[in-house]
Design an enzyme around this catalytic site. Structure first.
Site, PDB file in Angstrom:
ATOM      1  N   GLN A 126      -3.057   2.793   9.691  1.00 13.76           N
ATOM      2  CA  GLN A 126      -1.725   2.882   9.065  1.00 13.76           C
ATOM      3  C   GLN A 126      -0.777   3.755   9.902  1.00 13.76           C
ATOM      4  OE1 GLN A 126      -4.614   3.196   7.473  1.00 13.76           O
ATOM      5  NE2 GLN A 126      -4.529   2.488   5.357  1.00 13.76           N
ATOM      6  N   ASN A 152      -6.055  12.168  -0.319  1.00 14.69           N
ATOM      7  CA  ASN A 152      -5.179  11.377   0.564  1.00 14.69           C
ATOM      8  C   ASN A 152      -6.080  10.631   1.548  1.00 14.69           C
ATOM      9  OD1 ASN A 152      -2.508  10.566   1.436  1.00 14.69           O
ATOM     10  ND2 ASN A 152      -2.846  11.792   3.272  1.00 14.69           N
ATOM     11  N   ASP A 188      -2.429  10.585  -2.759  1.00 17.60           N
ATOM     12  CA  ASP A 188      -2.724   9.523  -3.730  1.00 17.60           C
ATOM     13  C   ASP A 188      -3.028  10.061  -5.110  1.00 17.60           C
ATOM     14  OD1 ASP A 188      -3.345   8.399  -0.911  1.00 17.60           O
ATOM     15  OD2 ASP A 188      -2.968   6.694  -2.236  1.00 17.60           O
ATOM     16  N   ARG A 245       0.853  -1.186   0.000  1.00 19.93           N
ATOM     17  CA  ARG A 245       0.000   0.000   0.000  1.00 19.93           C
ATOM     18  C   ARG A 245       0.893   1.242   0.000  1.00 19.93           C
ATOM     19  NH1 ARG A 245       1.599   2.153   3.881  1.00 19.93           N
ATOM     20  NH2 ARG A 245       0.330   3.981   3.468  1.00 19.93           N
TER      21      ARG A 245
HETATM   22  O1  MRU Z   1      -4.995   3.128   1.725  1.00 16.43           O
HETATM   23  P1  MRU Z   1      -3.526   3.377   1.760  1.00 16.43           P
HETATM   24  O2  MRU Z   1      -2.872   2.934   3.011  1.00 16.43           O
HETATM   25  O3  MRU Z   1      -2.828   2.859   0.507  1.00 16.43           O
HETATM   26  O4  MRU Z   1      -3.419   4.968   1.701  1.00 16.43           O
HETATM   27  C1  MRU Z   1      -2.154   5.540   1.591  1.00 16.43           C
HETATM   28  C2  MRU Z   1      -2.124   6.995   1.758  1.00 16.43           C
HETATM   29  O5  MRU Z   1      -3.147   7.653   1.866  1.00 16.43           O
HETATM   30  C3  MRU Z   1      -0.766   7.635   1.712  1.00 16.43           C
HETATM   31  O6  MRU Z   1      -0.775   8.840   2.423  1.00 16.43           O
HETATM   32  C4  MRU Z   1      -0.366   7.928   0.266  1.00 16.43           C
HETATM   33  O7  MRU Z   1      -0.508   6.820  -0.559  1.00 16.43           O
HETATM   34  C5  MRU Z   1       1.001   8.430   0.182  1.00 16.43           C
HETATM   35  S1  MRU Z   1       2.232   7.144   0.310  1.00 16.43           S
HETATM   36  C6  MRU Z   1       3.747   7.825   0.094  1.00 16.43           C
END
Ligand code: MRU
Length: 356
Positions: free
Chosen positions: A203, A254, A244, A53
Site C-alpha cells: 500500500q 494498524n 484501524d 481499503r
Molecule cells: O489493509 P488495509 O490497506 O485496509 O490497511 C489500512 C491501514 O492499515 C491504514 O493505515 C488505516 O486503515 C488507516 S486509513 C486512513
C-alpha cells in the site's frame, strides 16, 4: 499536476443507477479505474479484496452498501425490513475484522433505521441514504480537522515517515496521517515524506507514493527494512501513521509493521503520532489484546507481485495483516477534536465524550 485530493473520490453513490462506485485500489498505480457495484456480494468482495481499503473508506462503502441493499428489500412492514437489514449487516460485517469503522458505520446505519421505525418504508429507505451520505461528508470534515491538529506538531522542512496508506483514497478526502502533509503543502511547508513500501500488499509503494507524487509532494519510497537506517541518518523528525482501531488504553492496531516502526522511533527519539478519527476509537476494547487481527492468505507473501513464486512451493507463511502498537510507544493520538496524550484512558475518553 492534479492532486488526487481534488480529483478523486474513492467511494461514491450513484443514486440514479443504484450502484456504488469505487476506485479500484488494487489496480493503482498502473491504472485508475472505477468499479460499478450493485450487489451486496460485489461490495463484500471489494472490501475483502482491498479494492476499497483504509478504515474510513471501508466504513463509508459499507454504509452505502447496506443502504443500496435495503433499498431493494420487498418488505412492507418495519419488522420485515429490519430482518433484511440485519442479515445484510451481518454479511457486510464479516468482510474484514480489524478496522472498527466498518462496524461503527453499520451500527450507525442501524441506529438511524431504529430512529425512523415509525415512518413509511420509503421514508425509512431515504433516511438510510441520507445517513450514508452524512457519514461520507462528515469524514471529509473530520480528516481536514485531523490534518489541522497534526500540522501544529510539525515544522516546515520536517522529514516524515509513514506506513501503509492513510491518504485521501483511504478516506472521503485528505486522509488521516497524510492530511497534515496535504495541508502543509498548501502552506508551503516543504515536507519530505518517506513512504514505507508496506509488504506484503504494498500500500505504501502503490498508493502512498502514487498519491503524494501526483500531488507534487516530495516523497521517497523505501523498503520496510530501511526505516531504521533512515531514522539513524536523522532524516525523520516525525512518524505519522493511520490506524484501524484504537483501544481504550491507547493501544493501536494498524497495518502490519507499524509496531516495529514505533519501537524504532522510540530508540531514535523520533515522535510517533497516530492519526485517528474518533470513529476508530473503540472504547469497548479495553486493550490491544481485545482487537481481532485479520489473518490473510499466505499467497500474498509467497506469490503476489512476482512473475514466478518467490518462495518454495508449499512453504508455511504467516500473514497477519495488522499489528498492535503498545500505547507506551505512542507520543500522541491526533483526532478531529484534538490531540490525546498519555494517559490515554483519560484523554481518549474525554475526546470521545466531547464528541457526543
Ligand atoms: O489493509 P488495509 O490497506 O485496509 O490497511 C489500512 C491501514 O492499515 C491504514 O493505515 C488505516 O486503515 C488507516 S486509513 C486512513
Amino acid at each position: 499536476m492534479t492532486s488526487p485530493v481534488e480529483t478523486i473520490q474513492s467511494v461514491q453513490l450513484n443514486e440514479q443507477e443504484d450502484e456504488l462506485i469505487l476506485l479500484d485500489q488494487t489496480l493503482l498505480p498502473n491504472k485508475k479505474a472505477y468499479l460499478h457495484l450493485s450487489t451486496i456480494k460485489e461490495i463484500w468482495d471489494a472490501i475483502y479484496h482491498l479494492k476499497v481499503r483504509g478504515a474510513p473508506a471501508i466504513g463509508i462503502a459499507a454504509a452505502y452498501g447496506i443502504y443500496l441493499e435495503t433499498k431493494k428489500s420487498k418488505a412492507v412492514t418495519f419488522p420485515e425490513l429490519y430482518d433484511d437489514f440485519q442479515k445484510n449487516k451481518q454479511y457486510l460485517a464479516s468482510s474484514r475484522p480489524t478496522a472498527v469503522n466498518l462496524f461503527w458505520a453499520l451500527n450507525r446505519m442501524e441506529e438511524c433505521l431504529q430512529k425512523v421505525a415509525e415512518k413509511s418504508i420509503t421514508e425509512i429507505k431515504n433516511a438510510l441514504k441520507e445517513e450514508a451520505e452524512k457519514i461520507r461528508i462528515e469524514d471529509e470534515i473530520v480528516c481536514r480537522s485531523i490534518g489541522e491538529h497534526a500540522l501544529t506538531l510539525l515544522k516546515p522542512g520536517f522529514g516524515i515517515l509513514t506506513h501503509c496508506n492513510a491518504g485521501t483514497i483511504a478516506t472521503a478526502k485528505y486522509g488521516t496521517a497524510l492530511a497534515p502533509v496535504y495541508l502543509g503543502k498548501e502552506k508551503g511547508y516543504d515536507f519530505k515524506v518517506f513512504a514505507d513500501e508496506t509488504r506484503p500488499l504494498l500500500q505504501g509503494a502503490r498508493l502512498t507514493a502514487w498519491e503524494l507524487q501526483e500531488a507534487g509532494v516530495d516523497v521517497t519510497l523505501i523498503c520496510d527494512n530501511m526505516a531504521s537506517l533512515v531514522m539513524k541518518e536523522g532524516k525523520v523528525q516525525a512518524v505519522l501513521v493511520g490506524c484501524d482501531r484504537v483501544a481504550a488504553n491507547g493501544d493501536t492496531a494498524n497495518k502490519i509493521g507499524t509496531s516495529g516502526l514505533a519501537i524504532l522511533a522510540k530508540y531514535y527519539r523520533v515522535p510517533f503520532y497516530v492519526c485517528a478519527p474518533l470513529s476508530t476509537v473503540d472504547i469497548e476494547c479495553e486493550t490491544g489484546d481485545d482487537i481481532p487481527i485479520e489473518i490473510r492468505n499466505p499467497e500474498e507473501i509467497t506469490k503476489a507481485w512476482y512473475e514466478k513464486p518467490m518462495a518454495p512451493e508449499n512453504v508455511k507463511a504467516y500473514n497477519p495483516a495488522f499489528d498492535v502498537t503498545d500505547h507506551e510507544l505512542i507520543t500522541g493520538i491526533v483526532t478531529e477534536k484534538g490531540i490525546a496524550y498519555p494517559p490515554y484512558r483519560d484523554s481518549l475518553l474525554n475526546l470521545v465524550t466531547k464528541e457526543r
